[in-house]
Write an enzyme that holds these catalytic residues in place. Structure first.
Site, short mmCIF file in Angstrom:
data_model
loop_
_atom_site.label_atom_id
_atom_site.label_comp_id
_atom_site.label_asym_id
_atom_site.label_seq_id
_atom_site.Cartn_x
_atom_site.Cartn_y
_atom_site.Cartn_z
N ILE A 207 114.39 9.60 -11.93
CA ILE A 207 115.43 10.28 -12.73
C ILE A 207 116.24 9.19 -13.44
O ILE A 207 116.68 8.24 -12.79
CB ILE A 207 116.43 11.05 -11.82
CG1 ILE A 207 115.72 12.09 -10.95
CG2 ILE A 207 117.52 11.72 -12.66
CD1 ILE A 207 116.63 12.68 -9.87
N HIS A 208 116.40 9.29 -14.74
CA HIS A 208 117.31 8.34 -15.40
C HIS A 208 117.87 8.84 -16.73
O HIS A 208 118.72 8.18 -17.32
CB HIS A 208 116.63 6.99 -15.63
CG HIS A 208 115.66 7.00 -16.77
ND1 HIS A 208 114.37 7.40 -16.62
CD2 HIS A 208 115.81 6.67 -18.08
CE1 HIS A 208 113.75 7.32 -17.79
NE2 HIS A 208 114.60 6.88 -18.69
#
Ligand code: UD1
Ligand code: UDP
Length: 366
Positions: A207-208
């Site tokens: 996730i980013h």
């Protein structure tokens, strides 16, 4: 250096990976490369480790712009890149993907009337709330040679009025790298043993994206959904520094650590090995779901738009926008036992970089 050379501008993790096969293939065809690292990413695990593991030549210069707000970061790069291009006068600037490093290199080169080659051109989410969409559209508009990873990317650009003669459907350079590392990752990586994981026995998550990390509610939905999945199967999350900062800021770090295997960002061979052996991948990354497909692994895309629509159409990926904990967890859980997608090659066969090098050579001779 002679005038007859290409300046590659990179700055963020996925760009080092895309750069690798291109510089290699250009060198095979006798084309000179100069590498400029903007310094957008700077932690060892986000930058130097890729140069070491992939064997990418050391950048000729690092502009060390570091982190910052979009305007400030892009502006710093623009100033430094303009100076660099003025000093070195490349015959063409080669840019990659859709980061702020891509955008500033495109603007700096265009203002100096230096031709630009854009690798991974024509990808669209049709959503200007995403910083990457602004970068992609501007970069494509300013580029002379547009290297599309798929036919759909080429069609997208034609529909926007970009001249067909400038567009080359070459396939995806990330596939070139995935193939080069397939065996090596299997032999060299110890990550499964280190993390106590078994083949097909875990979910790999990343996730980013700004839209997933900058809002507490959204980030909490994703962490809680992954935590629900982790009751059934281990979930490993190599954490992007942006996401770690957000977890700390929103007081979610302890909850995440309590249910997920939260680890530092991993190096490329470990990532390739984690990808190839995962049961399913859950990610909001641009590159990771595509790499899952390159390794014949299904993925769940934690966004509204697949970006790589073929993955969904061919049954390799499902969309799970972070609207609720239950919906994201359900889609990941359903995917644990989904059959693989159809065999098809929308992103070519892993020879994108030699095709790019040939096109660059023809362009410089023509
Ligand atoms: C950038 C790209 C994104 C790409 C991603 C790949 C833009 C607008 N975004 O997002 O498209 O998918 O890279 O990973 O260009 N940080 C560190 N150490 C580092 C790098 C970043 O701690 O080495 C932290 C900083 O707190 C920084 C934050 O991460 O403020 C965000 O970094 P930034 O490069 O601005 O954007 P990414 O989220 O990495
Ligand atoms: N990657 C990696 N280690 C990690 C996470 C990702 O080597 O811990 C690699 C991944 O295999 C892919 C690239 O980084 O090649 C994707 O980068 P990222 O998700 O940061 O950016 P995006 O593709 O979304 O722009």
């Amino acid at each position: 250096m002679s005038k007859d050379f290409y300046t590659h501008v990179v700055g963020a993790r996925p760009q080092f990976i895309k750069l690798d096969p291109v510089v290699r293939a250009m060198s095979d065809q006798g084309l000179n490369s100069r590498i400029v690292h903007t310094g957008q990413h700077y932690d060892r695990a986000m930058s130097q480790s890729f140069f070491d593991d992939l064997g990418i030549p050391t950048p000729d210069t690092n502009l060390e712009v570091g982190s910052g707000h979009h305007g400030a970061q892009t502006a710093k790069m623009l100033v430094a890149l303009e100076k660099d291009f003025e000093n070195h006068r490349p015959q063409m600037v080669v840019i990659y993907g859709d980061t702020n490093s891509t955008l500033s290199a495109a603007i700096a080169a265009a203002k100096l009337n230096t031709p630009i080659a854009h690798i991974e051109a024509g990808i669209r989410a049709d959503d200007f709330r995403m910083p990457e969409e602004i970068n992609r559209v501007a970069a494509d508009r300013l580029s002379t040679l547009l290297f599309a990873p798929s036919q759909s990317a080429a069609t997208e650009m034609q529909q926007e009025g970009i001249d067909q003669e400038h567009i080359f459907v070459v396939g995806d350079v990330m596939y070139d790298v995935a193939i080069r590392f397939r065996e090596r990752a299997k032999n060299d990586s110890r990550i499964l043993a280190t993390e106590n994981l078994v083949k097909n026995g875990y979910v790999l998550a990343t996730i980013h994206r700004a839209e997933n990390t900058d809002n507490k509610e959204v980030l909490q939905i994703l962490i809680d959904a992954l935590a629900n999945v982790a009751k059934t199967i281990p979930v490993i999350l190599p954490i992007h520094p942006r996401t770690l900062a957000a977890l700390k800021k929103f007081d979610l770090e302890e909850a995440a650590k309590g249910s997920l295997q939260l680890i530092e960002p991993v190096n490329y061979p470990d990532m390739a090995h984690l990808t190839a052996n995962a049961r399913v991948i859950a990610s909001d990354s641009g590159g990771v779901p595509k790499e899952a497909y390159f390794h014949n692994v299904n993925s769940v895309i934690l966004r509204e738009d697949a970006l790589w629509g073929e993955l969904v159409e061919l049954g390799w990926a499902r969309l799970a926008p972070p609207t609720s904990v239950a919906s994201v967890a359900r889609i990941i859980e359903e995917s644990l036992d989904s059959p693989p997608g159809q065999e098809a090659y929308p992103y070519g066969k892993g020879d994108a970089a030699p095709k790019i090098a040939t096109a660059l050579k023809n362009w410089s001779n023509g």
